[in-house]
Design an enzyme around this catalytic site. Structure first.
Site, mmCIF file in Angstrom:
data_model
loop_
_atom_site.group_PDB
_atom_site.id
_atom_site.type_symbol
_atom_site.label_atom_id
_atom_site.label_comp_id
_atom_site.label_asym_id
_atom_site.label_seq_id
_atom_site.Cartn_x
_atom_site.Cartn_y
_atom_site.Cartn_z
ATOM 1 N N SER A 31 -10.358 15.568 31.171
ATOM 2 C CA SER A 31 -10.452 14.739 29.965
ATOM 3 C C SER A 31 -9.083 14.720 29.283
ATOM 4 O O SER A 31 -8.104 14.325 29.909
ATOM 5 C CB SER A 31 -11.544 15.261 29.025
ATOM 6 N N THR A 32 -8.974 15.152 28.031
ATOM 7 C CA THR A 32 -7.716 15.077 27.290
ATOM 8 C C THR A 32 -6.591 15.783 28.044
ATOM 9 O O THR A 32 -6.701 16.945 28.403
ATOM 10 C CB THR A 32 -7.871 15.728 25.901
ATOM 11 N N MET A 77 -11.285 18.446 26.229
ATOM 12 C CA MET A 77 -12.074 18.957 25.114
ATOM 13 C C MET A 77 -13.558 18.888 25.441
ATOM 14 O O MET A 77 -14.010 17.965 26.119
ATOM 15 C CB MET A 77 -11.788 18.142 23.853
ATOM 16 N N ASP A 106 -18.025 19.111 29.186
ATOM 17 C CA ASP A 106 -18.410 18.314 30.344
ATOM 18 C C ASP A 106 -17.797 18.896 31.616
ATOM 19 O O ASP A 106 -16.609 19.201 31.667
ATOM 20 C CB ASP A 106 -17.934 16.862 30.156
ATOM 21 N N HIS A 161 -12.176 11.182 31.920
ATOM 22 C CA HIS A 161 -12.664 10.453 30.746
ATOM 23 C C HIS A 161 -11.614 9.412 30.359
ATOM 24 O O HIS A 161 -10.522 9.762 29.908
ATOM 25 C CB HIS A 161 -12.894 11.395 29.569
#
Length: 345
Positions: A162-163, A281, A284, A188
């Site tokens: 993600s991030t 973050m 998931d 993501h």
């Protein structure tokens, strides 16, 4: 105990967009809109006086474009930056470049009344992720490094992030050989941006990298990226491995979701599977990685020091899902080396 609010500065040449983003920030109890700026010159002065924690930054602006401003900002006054971009092909490519130059998140600019609600829903989470991110002050361009050799053209590598993940994934893939084991990735990322991301990787990596389509074959020398706003699952029938692309409820507020991919792999129990959970973050992918481990896969989590946000890997580590905890530069070798381990069956 009262926690300090996250101070946000919105930089955009559109008064409408400034209002939409400002309203989204103002509704959150843990955030404060400290200012709005119509261009980078005004933003520069506001950053020095208002000291925001997070900046949202438009790409296309008068007097100085967002990418040039971002480059200067990350060199002289590094801050967590969320790029707000339109979804045209050219601007998506620039948004990907912004992530390489230090921006921590990207999202689509509201394009009409129907998209305002989506932006208002997504922006607070991205601001919280950016606030907790480890900002890189100087961006050296990534270049291909000497690749580690693939131990097996068979098997499967599954990566979730993600991030900070776009850069992390690029670094991992740059170390992979052209005949790497079949690889599937969930990052993501918004719709359209995923295509630009895959195109960028395909241009710099030795293997084929593409945005996945429903029914694409999972094969050696190919990397499939989950398309934005769709879940990607692994499916094997009559000896042929493919991906299934579908919509459905968000998982951990995400679509695509890493858990959806990892759980589908655990259910299929392919031989020689490796699961990798990178920076991001939230949680998931953590439970899905644990399911992969229980199904016989080898599992790896990125270590805290090399993560932009040590969220998803930390949850996986706390759950006991990760058999290895590695710094980013060693993850490619760890994943490929797993195919020689007796534990991978």
């Amino acid at each position: 105990m009262i926690l300090r609010k996250i101070k946000v500065l919105v930089v955009d040449d559109s008064a409408l967009v400034r209002r939409v983003l400002g309203d989204a920030v103002g509704k959150e109890p843990d955030m404060e809109l400290v200012g709005v700026a119509p261009d980078p010159f005004v933003a520069r002065d506001m950053i020095l006086t208002l000291r925001p924690d997070v900046v949202t930054l438009d790409i296309e602006m008068p007097r100085m474009d967002g990418l040039t401003f971002l480059t200067k900002l990350m060199r002289f006054h590094p801050l967590p930056v969320i790029v707000i971009s339109s979804v045209g092909q050219a601007t998506c490519d620039v948004a990907m470049e912004a992530l390489r130059r230090g921006a921590v998140e990207v999202m689509a600019k509201p394009s009409g009344p129907n998209s305002v609600g989506e932006v208002s829903r997504l922006l607070p989470g991205k601001i919280r992720a950016a606030f907790g991110a480890r900002v890189r002050s100087v961006q050296a361009p990534l270049v291909p490094v000497p690749t580690v050799q693939a131990a097996s053209r068979a098997g499967l590598i599954a990566i979730g992030a993600s991030t900070g993940g776009t850069q992390a994934i690029e670094e991992v893939l740059l170390q992979m050989p052209g005949d790497c084991p079949p690889t599937v990735i969930t990052q993501h990322i918004p719709p359209v941006f995923s295509a630009a991301f895959a195109s960028r990787l395909n241009s710099v990596c030795k293997m084929e990298v593409k945005e996945a389509r429903d029914g694409d074959v999972v094969s050696a020398g190919r990397v499939l990226i989950a398309p934005g706003d769709f879940h990607m699952l692994f499916h094997k029938v009559d000896g042929v491995s493919r991906v299934v692309i579908r919509t459905g409820p968000r998982v951990h507020y995400q679509r695509p979701a890493v858990d959806v991919l990892f759980r589908s792999i655990a259910a299929a129990k392919p031989a020689n599977a490796v699961g990798v959970l990178l920076t991001g973050m939230g949680s998931d992918g953590a439970e899905g990685l644990l399911e992969m481990r229980k199904a016989g896969a080898w599992t790896i989590a990125q270590d805290e020091a090399s993560c932009v946000v040590f969220g998803m890997p930390k949850v996986a580590i706390d759950l006991g899902a990760a058999q290895q905890i590695l710094p980013l530069p060693k993850i490619a070798a760890g994943a490929l080396g797993a195919f020689t381990r007796a534990k991978v069956s």
